[in-house]
Each structure stands twice: as structure tokens, then as C-alpha cells.
Design an enzyme around this catalytic site. Structure first.
Site, PDB file in Angstrom:
ATOM      1  N   CYS A 183       0.856  -1.180   0.000  1.00 58.59           N
ATOM      2  CA  CYS A 183       0.000   0.000   0.000  1.00 58.59           C
ATOM      3  C   CYS A 183       0.896   1.235   0.000  1.00 58.59           C
ATOM      4  O   CYS A 183       2.115   1.135   0.084  1.00 58.59           O
ATOM      5  CB  CYS A 183      -0.874   0.026   1.255  1.00 58.59           C
ATOM      6  SG  CYS A 183      -1.851  -1.449   1.494  1.00 58.59           S
ATOM      7  N   ARG A 205       1.297   1.609  -6.032  1.00 59.64           N
ATOM      8  CA  ARG A 205       1.474   0.684  -4.911  1.00 59.64           C
ATOM      9  C   ARG A 205       0.156   0.075  -4.449  1.00 59.64           C
ATOM     10  O   ARG A 205       0.115  -0.825  -3.627  1.00 59.64           O
ATOM     11  CB  ARG A 205       2.133   1.403  -3.725  1.00 59.64           C
ATOM     12  CG  ARG A 205       3.494   1.992  -4.000  1.00 59.64           C
ATOM     13  CD  ARG A 205       4.037   2.709  -2.778  1.00 59.64           C
ATOM     14  NE  ARG A 205       4.170   1.772  -1.670  1.00 59.64           N
ATOM     15  CZ  ARG A 205       5.233   0.978  -1.503  1.00 59.64           C
ATOM     16  NH1 ARG A 205       6.211   0.988  -2.393  1.00 59.64           N
ATOM     17  NH2 ARG A 205       5.308   0.149  -0.485  1.00 59.64           N
ATOM     18  N   TRP A 253      -3.863  -1.573  -1.128  1.00 58.51           N
ATOM     19  CA  TRP A 253      -3.810  -2.795  -1.927  1.00 58.51           C
ATOM     20  C   TRP A 253      -4.247  -3.891  -0.981  1.00 58.51           C
ATOM     21  O   TRP A 253      -3.465  -4.301  -0.116  1.00 58.51           O
ATOM     22  CB  TRP A 253      -2.390  -3.040  -2.442  1.00 58.51           C
ATOM     23  CG  TRP A 253      -2.308  -4.260  -3.304  1.00 58.51           C
ATOM     24  CD1 TRP A 253      -1.903  -5.520  -2.930  1.00 58.51           C
ATOM     25  CD2 TRP A 253      -2.648  -4.365  -4.691  1.00 58.51           C
ATOM     26  NE1 TRP A 253      -1.970  -6.378  -3.977  1.00 58.51           N
ATOM     27  CE2 TRP A 253      -2.427  -5.700  -5.081  1.00 58.51           C
ATOM     28  CE3 TRP A 253      -3.108  -3.467  -5.637  1.00 58.51           C
ATOM     29  CZ2 TRP A 253      -2.645  -6.149  -6.371  1.00 58.51           C
ATOM     30  CZ3 TRP A 253      -3.332  -3.909  -6.916  1.00 58.51           C
ATOM     31  CH2 TRP A 253      -3.111  -5.227  -7.285  1.00 58.51           C
ATOM     32  N   ASN A 261       1.222   0.073   6.014  1.00 53.92           N
ATOM     33  CA  ASN A 261       1.595  -0.735   4.857  1.00 53.92           C
ATOM     34  C   ASN A 261       2.318  -1.954   5.402  1.00 53.92           C
ATOM     35  O   ASN A 261       3.290  -1.819   6.144  1.00 53.92           O
ATOM     36  CB  ASN A 261       2.514   0.051   3.916  1.00 53.92           C
ATOM     37  CG  ASN A 261       3.030  -0.842   2.795  1.00 53.92           C
ATOM     38  OD1 ASN A 261       2.337  -1.744   2.357  1.00 53.92           O
ATOM     39  ND2 ASN A 261       4.265  -0.618   2.376  1.00 53.92           N
ATOM     40  N   GLY A 262       1.826  -3.152   5.050  1.00 53.49           N
ATOM     41  CA  GLY A 262       2.475  -4.384   5.499  1.00 53.49           C
ATOM     42  C   GLY A 262       1.421  -5.391   5.925  1.00 53.49           C
ATOM     43  O   GLY A 262       0.257  -5.309   5.534  1.00 53.49           O
ATOM     44  N   GLU A 307       6.946 -20.847 -19.191  1.00 57.01           N
ATOM     45  CA  GLU A 307       6.868 -19.430 -18.814  1.00 57.01           C
ATOM     46  C   GLU A 307       8.054 -18.661 -19.374  1.00 57.01           C
ATOM     47  O   GLU A 307       7.927 -17.522 -19.822  1.00 57.01           O
ATOM     48  CB  GLU A 307       6.799 -19.300 -17.291  1.00 57.01           C
ATOM     49  CG  GLU A 307       7.022 -17.909 -16.730  1.00 57.01           C
ATOM     50  CD  GLU A 307       5.993 -16.873 -17.190  1.00 57.01           C
ATOM     51  OE1 GLU A 307       5.036 -17.234 -17.896  1.00 57.01           O
ATOM     52  OE2 GLU A 307       6.172 -15.695 -16.859  1.00 57.01           O
ATOM     53  N   LYS A 352       7.518 -15.307 -21.856  1.00 59.75           N
ATOM     54  CA  LYS A 352       8.020 -13.962 -21.547  1.00 59.75           C
ATOM     55  C   LYS A 352       8.812 -13.392 -22.708  1.00 59.75           C
ATOM     56  O   LYS A 352       8.677 -12.219 -23.044  1.00 59.75           O
ATOM     57  CB  LYS A 352       8.896 -14.037 -20.293  1.00 59.75           C
ATOM     58  CG  LYS A 352       8.807 -12.838 -19.392  1.00 59.75           C
ATOM     59  CD  LYS A 352       7.382 -12.426 -19.080  1.00 59.75           C
ATOM     60  CE  LYS A 352       6.638 -13.501 -18.352  1.00 59.75           C
ATOM     61  NZ  LYS A 352       5.181 -13.315 -18.307  1.00 59.75           N
ATOM     62  N   GLU A 379       6.337 -12.363 -25.532  1.00 53.74           N
ATOM     63  CA  GLU A 379       5.416 -11.233 -25.348  1.00 53.74           C
ATOM     64  C   GLU A 379       6.131  -9.906 -25.170  1.00 53.74           C
ATOM     65  O   GLU A 379       5.537  -8.858 -25.366  1.00 53.74           O
ATOM     66  CB  GLU A 379       4.453 -11.493 -24.199  1.00 53.74           C
ATOM     67  CG  GLU A 379       5.054 -11.619 -22.838  1.00 53.74           C
ATOM     68  CD  GLU A 379       3.983 -11.807 -21.768  1.00 53.74           C
ATOM     69  OE1 GLU A 379       2.866 -11.304 -21.935  1.00 53.74           O
ATOM     70  OE2 GLU A 379       4.269 -12.468 -20.766  1.00 53.74           O
ATOM     71  N   HIS A 406      10.904 -35.912 -31.643  1.00 53.93           N
ATOM     72  CA  HIS A 406       9.618 -36.293 -32.249  1.00 53.93           C
ATOM     73  C   HIS A 406       9.102 -35.203 -33.179  1.00 53.93           C
ATOM     74  O   HIS A 406       7.904 -35.052 -33.369  1.00 53.93           O
ATOM     75  CB  HIS A 406       8.604 -36.590 -31.135  1.00 53.93           C
ATOM     76  CG  HIS A 406       9.039 -37.705 -30.241  1.00 53.93           C
ATOM     77  ND1 HIS A 406       9.131 -39.015 -30.655  1.00 53.93           N
ATOM     78  CD2 HIS A 406       9.499 -37.690 -28.959  1.00 53.93           C
ATOM     79  CE1 HIS A 406       9.575 -39.769 -29.665  1.00 53.93           C
ATOM     80  NE2 HIS A 406       9.807 -39.004 -28.624  1.00 53.93           N
ATOM     81  N   LYS A 408      -3.127  -5.888 -19.662  1.00 51.74           N
ATOM     82  CA  LYS A 408      -2.780  -6.442 -18.343  1.00 51.74           C
ATOM     83  C   LYS A 408      -3.888  -7.374 -17.853  1.00 51.74           C
ATOM     84  O   LYS A 408      -3.628  -8.339 -17.174  1.00 51.74           O
ATOM     85  CB  LYS A 408      -2.565  -5.323 -17.315  1.00 51.74           C
ATOM     86  CG  LYS A 408      -2.060  -5.819 -15.957  1.00 51.74           C
ATOM     87  CD  LYS A 408      -0.748  -6.546 -16.070  1.00 51.74           C
ATOM     88  CE  LYS A 408      -0.254  -7.113 -14.773  1.00 51.74           C
ATOM     89  NZ  LYS A 408       0.933  -7.999 -14.955  1.00 51.74           N
TER      90      LYS A 408
HETATM   91  C1  AGP Z   1       1.490 -12.745 -18.674  1.00 54.68           C
HETATM   92  O1  AGP Z   1       2.767 -12.131 -18.818  1.00 54.68           O
HETATM   93  C2  AGP Z   1       0.541 -12.249 -19.715  1.00 54.68           C
HETATM   94  N1  AGP Z   1       0.293 -10.855 -19.527  1.00 54.68           N
HETATM   95  C3  AGP Z   1      -0.744 -13.077 -19.800  1.00 54.68           C
HETATM   96  O2  AGP Z   1      -0.383 -14.357 -20.280  1.00 54.68           O
HETATM   97  C4  AGP Z   1      -1.492 -13.290 -18.464  1.00 54.68           C
HETATM   98  O3  AGP Z   1      -0.767 -14.154 -17.636  1.00 54.68           O
HETATM   99  C5  AGP Z   1      -2.859 -13.912 -18.771  1.00 54.68           C
HETATM  100  O4  AGP Z   1      -3.601 -12.985 -19.524  1.00 54.68           O
HETATM  101  C6  AGP Z   1      -3.640 -14.291 -17.494  1.00 54.68           C
HETATM  102  O5  AGP Z   1      -3.835 -13.150 -16.724  1.00 54.68           O
HETATM  103  P1  AGP Z   1      -4.305 -13.323 -15.192  1.00 54.68           P
HETATM  104  O6  AGP Z   1      -3.188 -14.012 -14.472  1.00 54.68           O
HETATM  105  O7  AGP Z   1      -4.557 -11.941 -14.710  1.00 54.68           O
HETATM  106  O8  AGP Z   1      -5.551 -14.174 -15.207  1.00 54.68           O
END
Ligand code: AGP
Length: 612
Positions: free
Chosen positions: A2, A27, A74, A100-101, A485, A489, A492, A508, A607
Site C-alpha cells: 500500500c 502501490r 492494496w 503498509n504491510g 513461462e 516472456k 510477449e 519427435h 494487463k
Molecule cells: C502474462 O505475462 C501475460 N500478460 C498473460 O499471459 C497473463 O498471464 C494472462 O492474460 C492471465 O492473466 P491473469 O493471471 O490476470 O488471469
């Protein structure tokens, strides 16, 4: 995470507090509030929503005041609501606190203070601080707010940065810092308090950064510092030469790097209060009885993107530790495959935002079918966290960069702890077995700090390979799950072609893609699989691909057999998913920065994907 602020001086305190809060919204931003002394009387204004909602309330009832504190929240304990918004006040309404904490012992304090006559009005851990201070003021501290704060702080366990305003102290504010950041900005005849430097920079560049255990009595233009024993301490004021926009990123050029650097703290925050002194998992906040969880014999995890890849690691760990079968579904596919669900099942929805339409739809399908649902969510109060039957949140704090990094690692923390709790309940592990793993988990923040300390090696690597176009991440076992993952990264943020494969799968088909233009990262950290992984890496090297091994420190199997290596600290196989992903994040960041990519807002992405 927060944001807390404070001000004393000749300016309008409400104006300064609102401005400071607006610079800390990264934050946390689900609710906000402020408390001021108006001719000696405490006035509190607070609301759900962002700082602008608070500003609207203040504008309706302007106050000519020059001392106050503020907070932008938060949520961790207690959903976003006006009663849960800070500041929190004593029963008599003559003092207010912002925090905050996380107060780990809030439940026992709440019970004791309630028995003593305190009247709680929120679901938060923070409110105990207000009532504890009031009890000290009415008792041993005898009206001395500074002494009351020292006595109260001695009883708090956890992380706390607290600011206090009280009618008993009409010309000063009190603050204490323990594991949560707090700074004091020194002006001419005025003083500013904040969780982070950006909030005070428009007013002063002379800043005292408090350290753990510091307590301060703050007046307009002056500060008196002590430790928790009440002994005077000195802290030099620093001159901060950041520009204001960079400061919101903590001095980093992008939120992505700031949030990668926050991973150790995010892991520690998500572990905090969930492992007891005997090393057992504390899961009361799940709100599910042991009997109800013992009845769970099958698990499904539904998620998207990065959260789906956390689920893949979670599957491996839950099956390994709790010996329960786990299915993992892409949330966008789950409800269309007519999943076979049963009443001995629990469906876990993993989501950073808690607003992903596909994941919400999958959760609703599970609920429609009468199956127990659990949310592993970073945004408390989000749709998913409100609709799940139970929650086991991550506490990564706000993640601003579209690409998830710290939230992913905290999702692993939550899933590992859940695996241990289920394992203990069904007897797959005894107390000693659980304690062995929780002890190992507690070392993860320090291990991550070791990796981050070596980030220049990876930065150099990212810049060297910035113009390559084809990348693979390979691994076996937990390394295979982590590779997913790592590859996402890179895709994207850098817009490069990156694939993840189980190393044994190359022959394969994908082996056909191997050429000297391909860079392969071989995650080879699982002791019993490293030889086989090396064989797979030699297969791709034989086709001309360039190979970088990701190995544990001290490795003598892969090292020397591939073109380059990235070393992560030597630790238990089980911890490797926490460690191997951070070099991948750093590699992606520095390669993308070298290419001048947007980084925090990659093209085509959002996001929170609130459409199907
Ligand atoms: C992750 O880097 C991406 N922005 C995307 O794959 C994200 O993880 C996905 O849209 C799921 O989002 P969420 O975790 O908010 O459900």
C-alpha cells in the site's frame, strides 16, 4: 503493498496528502483515505476507489488543515470497502493510523483488544494497531503518543510501516518502520512522509530513508528519530536527484525490471504468516475446514497465459507432495470440453488480475456444476476472488507491467504451500516432511537475491543475442514446466519466436527446426534428469544450434559441454522453478531493452484480458 503518506506544514494538508497519494497509486489503488487534525479534532475521510474518488469527497467538504496522514490501499486482509479502507481509528475516534504491510499476529491481538472493550469495525489486520495504541495511551503510556507507539510496536509481529495522528499530539505525527519502506522528506518549515520517494519529490529532494526499527516524531520542518527501545538514532538526509517520472518506477527505466527486482520481497510477503514456528503451513485464511479439504481427492487448475504455466508447475508439485491427481486446463478450453467433474474435486482458478474472462467463465462453470472452487488471485476484491468459494491469495503487490513476473513467482509460492497443506491433511507428508519443505521455501528470497546480484552477466547475454530470431527453452520434469513461462516472456516482450518443449520431445519433430540460427536454453537443474537433458542438448548442438545451459552452481555435467552456462544457486530440485525463471526474465528484459521494445506495454496485449 500500500502507499502511506503524511504532511505537516503551512500548506493545505489535504492538498498535499492527495497529491502524495496520487504518486503512490502504483502501490495500490482499491481504496483511499486521509485523517487530519482540524482545530485539534480528528477528521477522517475515506472511500472505495482510487485517489480521485477521495479527492472528490474532500473537495465537497474543504478543510483548512496543516497536519495529516493518508493511505492508498492494496487489499490483503479484508476486501476493498469503505470500512476496510485506511485510516483506521480508535474506538474513541481520537487517533488514526495508516499502515503498509501485514500484521501476522492480528487475530490474537484483535481477540485481546475486543475483550478489553475495543469495538472493531473492519476486517483488516491494520485496525488492531489503532486499538492497541489507544489501550497503551489509556494505560502505561499515560497519554504519551510516542511512548504508546513504542509499546505497541513491541507487540506487533510482521511487516509494518505505520503513521499515526492523534488528538493527544496536536503538532506532530509519529511513524514507525519495520520491514515496510518509509521515507521522510525535509522541507523548509514543513515535513513530508511517504512509503516511497516519488511522493515527496515535488516538494523536496532532501530525504531520510528510515531503517527497520526506526521510530520518528515528525514536526513541521523537524524530525526526532529513535529506535524501538526509545534511544536516539541518527539517519543522514540524502539528496535525491531522480526525475519524478523515473521515481515512480523506483528509479528503474521500466516497471518490468522494478518488478523483477521485487520478486524476493514478493515471495517473502506471500510466505509471511503462512508458516508457523514449527514449520507447518498456517491455512486458516482458506476458510476451509480440514475435514472439507480431506474430502478433496482430485484437483483441477484452470488459468490462462503465465498463470497457466504456474499451474503446470503447481500440478507437478501437488502430485509430488500431496499425491493427489491434478488436471490443468487452459481456462478458455475448460468449459467447452464438458469436463468430468465430481464432488470430491476442487477447481483452483489462478489469476493475477482476478478479472480474466476465460478464467472467470471456467470458475463459474465449476460452480454451476457444484464443485468446490478456490481462487489463487493477486488482486483482492477482484471478481474472481469474490466468486470463488475460498481464496488463497498471492501478495505480490500491484503488478503494473503487462507481462507478469513477480505475480507468477508468488503463484508458485501459493501452490507449493497449498500442496504442503493438502499433503499434511491426507498424510502424504508428516510434520517433519512439511517442515523440511517450508524451511527450504523460506530460503528462496535470499537465493533470488543472489541471482539478481549477478544480473549484469545476463544483461550482457541479452544484448549479445538481441538480433537472434529463433529461441527454444527446453527441460525435463520441473524444468520442462518452467520452460513454458520462460518462452512466453520472451515472446510477449521481445516479439521473437520462442518455443518451450520437454527436452525429450525434440526428436519427435521439433528437431527439424534446429539450425545455427537457433538459440536453445537448456534448463538442466533436476539432478536425476540432468544426464538425459544433456543428451538432448547435444542432439540440438549437433544440428548447429547454439546452446546455453541453465545449471545449478557446481554443475559438472552440462558445464563445458555447451556453448555457455547460466548458474543458479545450488538448492533442492523442488526450488528450481523459483530460480530458473528469473534469469529468463532478465534475459528477456535486457534483450528487449536493447531492441528498444515498449516493454511495459507490449503491442496487442493487455494487463487484464476481460474479453473471451
Ligand atoms: C502474462 O505475462 C501475460 N500478460 C498473460 O499471459 C497473463 O498471464 C494472462 O492474460 C492471465 O492473466 P491473469 O493471471 O490476470 O488471469
Amino acid at each position: 503493498m500500500c502507499g502511506i503518506v503524511g504532511y505537516l506544514g503551512p500548506r493545505s494538508a489535504t492538498g498535499v496528502l492527495l497529491d502524495e497519494l496520487s504518486r503512490l497509486e502504483y502501490r495500490g489503488y482499491d481504496s483511499a483515505g486521509l485523517a487530519v487534525l482540524d482545530r485539534g479534532r480528528l477528521r477522517v475521510v475515506k472511500t472505495v476507489g482510487k485517489v480521485r474518488a477521495l479527492a472528490a469527497l474532500v473537495e465537497r467538504d474543504p478543510l483548512d488543515v496543516h497536519l495529516g496522514i493518508g493511505h492508498t490501499r492494496w487489499a490483503t486482509h479484508g476486501r476493498p470497502s469503505t470500512p476496510n479502507a485506511h485510516p483506521h481509528v480508535s474506538t474513541a475516534g481520537d487517533l488514526a493510523v495508516v499502515h503498509n504491510g501485514i500484521i501476522e499476529n492480528h487475530a490474537e491481538l484483535r481477540a485481546r483488544l475486543t475483550a478489553g472493550g475495543a469495538v472493531f469495525v473492519s476486517e483488516t489486520d491494520t485496525e488492531v494497531i489503532a486499538h492497541l495504541l489507544a489501550a497503551k495511551l489509556a494505560g502505561p503510556a499515560a497519554g504519551d503518543v510516542g511512548r504508546a507507539l513504542l509499546l505497541a510496536a513491541a507487540e506487533l509481529r510482521g511487516a509494518f510501516a505505520v503513521a499515526v495522528v492523534a488528538e493527544a499530539a496536536p503538532d506532530c505525527l509519529y511513524v514507525v518502520r519495520q520491514q515496510s519502506p518509509l521515507v521522510i522528506g525535509l522541507g523548509e518549515g514543513e515535513t513530508f512522509i511517504a512509503s516511497d520517494i516519488p511522493a515527496v519529490l515535488p516538494y523536496t529532494r532532501s530525504v531520510i530513508v528510515l531503517e527497520d526499527g526506526d521510530v520518528a516524531c515528525v514536526r513541521a520542518g523537524s524530525v526526532m528519530l529513535s529506535n524501538l527501545a526509545g534511544e536516539s538514532v541518527e539517519r543522514p538526509a540524502r539528496h535525491i536527484d531522480w526525475d519524478i517520472h523515473a521515481a515512480e518506477k523506483g528509479g528503474y527505466e521500466h516497471f518490468m525490471l522494478k518488478e523483477i527486482e521485487e520478486i524476493p520481497a514478493a515471495v517473502a510477503q506471500t510466505l509471511r504468516g503462512r508458516i508457523d514456528p514449527a514449520g507447518q503451513v498456517v491455512a486458516a485464511e482458506l476458510g476451509l475446514s480440514d475435514e472439507r479439504l480431506r474430502a478433496v481427492r482430485r484437483l483441477s487448475i484452470v488459468a490462462c497465459g503465465t498463470s497457466y504455466y504456474a499451474a503446470m508447475v503447481g500440478k507437478a508439485v501437488i502430485e509430488k507432495l500431496a499425491r493427489l491427481p491434478v488436471e490443468v486446463d487452459l481456462a478458455s478450453e475448460f468449459r467447452y470440453r464438458s469436463p468430468i467433474l465430481s464432488d470430491d474435486q476442487m477447481v483452483i482458478a489462478v489469476s493475477q488480475s482476478g478479472e480474466t474472462a476465460d478464467t472467470l467463465a471456467a470458475l463459474r462453470e465449476a460452480k454451476r456444476r457444484g464443485v468446490l472452487t478456490l481462487g489463487v488471485v493477486n488482486v483482492i476484491g477482484s471478481s474472481l476472488s469474490r466468486e470463488a468459494d475460498a481464496n488463497w491469495p498471492t501478495w505480490a503487490g500491484p503488478e503494473i507491467c503487462v507481462a507478469s513476473t513477480k505475480a507468477y513467482v508468488t503463484q508458485l509460492v501459493a501452490l507449493y504451500l497449498l500442496a504442503l497443506h493438502l499433503a499434511r491433511l491426507n498424510g502424504a507428508l508428516d510434520d517433519a516432511g512439511v517442515a523440511e519443505v517450508t524451511t527450504a521455501l523460506s530460503t528462496v528470497p535470499a537465493l533470488l537475491e543472489q541471482i539478481l546480484a549477478e544480473r549484469e552477466q545476463i544483461a550482457d547475454m541479452g544484448r549479445r543475442y538481441a538480433h537472434w530470431e529463433h529461441f527454444f527453452y527446453l527441460g525435463r520434469g520441473l524444468d520442462a514446466a518452467s520452460s513454458l513461462e520462460c518462452a512466453l516472456k520472451l515472446k510477449e516482450i521481445s516479439y521473437k519466436r520462442a518455443e518451450a518443449y520437454a527436452a525429450g520431445e525434440l526428436k519427435h519433430g521439433p528437431l527439424a527446426l534446429m539450425t545455427p540460427e537457433v538459440l536453445v536454453f537448456g534448463l538442466a537443474t533436476q539432478r536425476e534428469l540432468v544426464d538425459k537433458t544433456l543428451s538432448n542438448l547435444q542432439e540440438v548442438a549437433a544440428r548447429g544450434a547454439r546452446v546455453i545451459g541453465v545449471v545449478r552452481a557446481g554443475d559438472n555435467v552440462v558445464t563445458g559441454q555447451v556453448d555457455e552456462v547460466i548458474r543458479v544457486p545450488d538448492a533442492d530440485d523442488l526450488l528450481m522453478p523459483f530460480l530458473t525463471v528469473v534469469p529468463a526474465y532478465l534475459f528477456t528484459y535486457y534483450l528487449s531493452a536493447a531492441l528498444g521494445r515498449e516493454i511495459d506495454q507490449p503491442r496487442n496485449l493487455a494487463k487484464s484480458v476481460t474479453v473471451e
